[in-house]
Design a protein around this motif. Structure first.
Motif: not given
Length: 262
Positions: A191-202, A209-215
């Protein structure tokens, strides 16, 4: 380290995905027989078949909606012999006091708050009659550790569950029952990874590359479900036999910052 869980029986709610599934896998690795409850029968059957094949343990599935209190009674009646209950089902919608209407507030609490309370209450009586048992509540750092304006329903519900856990666990040793909890931080569930992927797209990134958002997260990453499961396995084992009325946080130090979002 031998956790002495071989031959024990555990009931895990929300056991088809995310942290619940990781806990189920970890306990199966230790030789626990399992009961798994969740809403989706297909997901439950898939997880059960996987674990039976890998670990040669019995896995019984209970597809049901635990926001209905009658189902808590039925579930305990179906597996009253369990040694360990892991309350894990439920998620409460994010939003501020202006965003969350009464129906949304009640819907989230019916599963996450009253679902935990009802099942713990019913299972406690069965464990008391048998003379032993362990109840572990998977709560969350929002409310369990810090308060968040933009997650007000979840913050309030989790704070109540943390107090509920401590109150039960303070008196339960008299019945040879341990009640305790954990507060996971942000964890890489589906669930959280799906949200992170959507946030990356946004944000104009490739979703992969959603892991860039966890820096800015502790250690630059989310927690892994298996890390949370390892803590749970220890806490429900005899190695933690003197721990009750306690809620343990596993968030890499995130809640020590005093805020979760922004």
């Amino acid at each position: 380290m031998d956790l002495h869980l071989q031959g024990k029986t555990a009931l895990i709610t929300g056991g088809s995905k995310g942290i619940g599934k990781a806990i189920a896998v970890r306990l199966a690795q230790e030789g626990c027989q399992l009961h798994l409850a969740a809403r989706n029968a297909e997901d439950l059957e898939s997880v059960a078949a996987e674990m039976r094949a890998k670990f040669a343990v019995s896995v019984t599935v209970h597809p049901m909606d635990l926001s209905n209190s009658d189902n808590a009674v039925a579930l305990v009646a179906a597996c009253a012999n369990v040694d360990i209950l892991v309350n894990n089902a439920g998620a409460i919608a994010a939003g501020s006091i202006s965003d969350i209407d009464e129906a949304t507030w009640r819907g989230g609490w019916d599963l996450k708050v009253y679902g935990f309370v009802n099942l713990a209450r019913e299972m406690y009586q069965a464990m008391k009659m048998r003379g032993h048992g362990i109840i572990l509540n998977v709560i969350g750092i929002a409310g369990g550790e810090v308060t968040e304006f933009n997650y007000i329903a979840g913050t309030t519900g989790n704070a109540g569950l943390a107090a509920f856990t401590r109150a039960m666990g303070g008196g339960s040793p008299a019945d040879n029952i341990r009640v305790l909890g954990i507060n996971p931080g942000m964890t890489a569930t589906e669930r959280l990874v799906s949200l992170m992927r959507q946030n990356a797209t946004n944000k104009g990134l490739d979703p992969d590359d959603w892991r860039q958002l966890t820096a800015t997260m502790p250690f630059g990453r989310l927690a892994e479900p298996e890390e949370v499961a390892d803590l749970c396995a220890f806490l429900v084992s005899d190695r933690a036999a003197y721990i009750s009325g306690t809620v343990v946080t596993i968030d890499g130090g995130l809640s020590a910052r005093g805020h979760l979002f922004g």
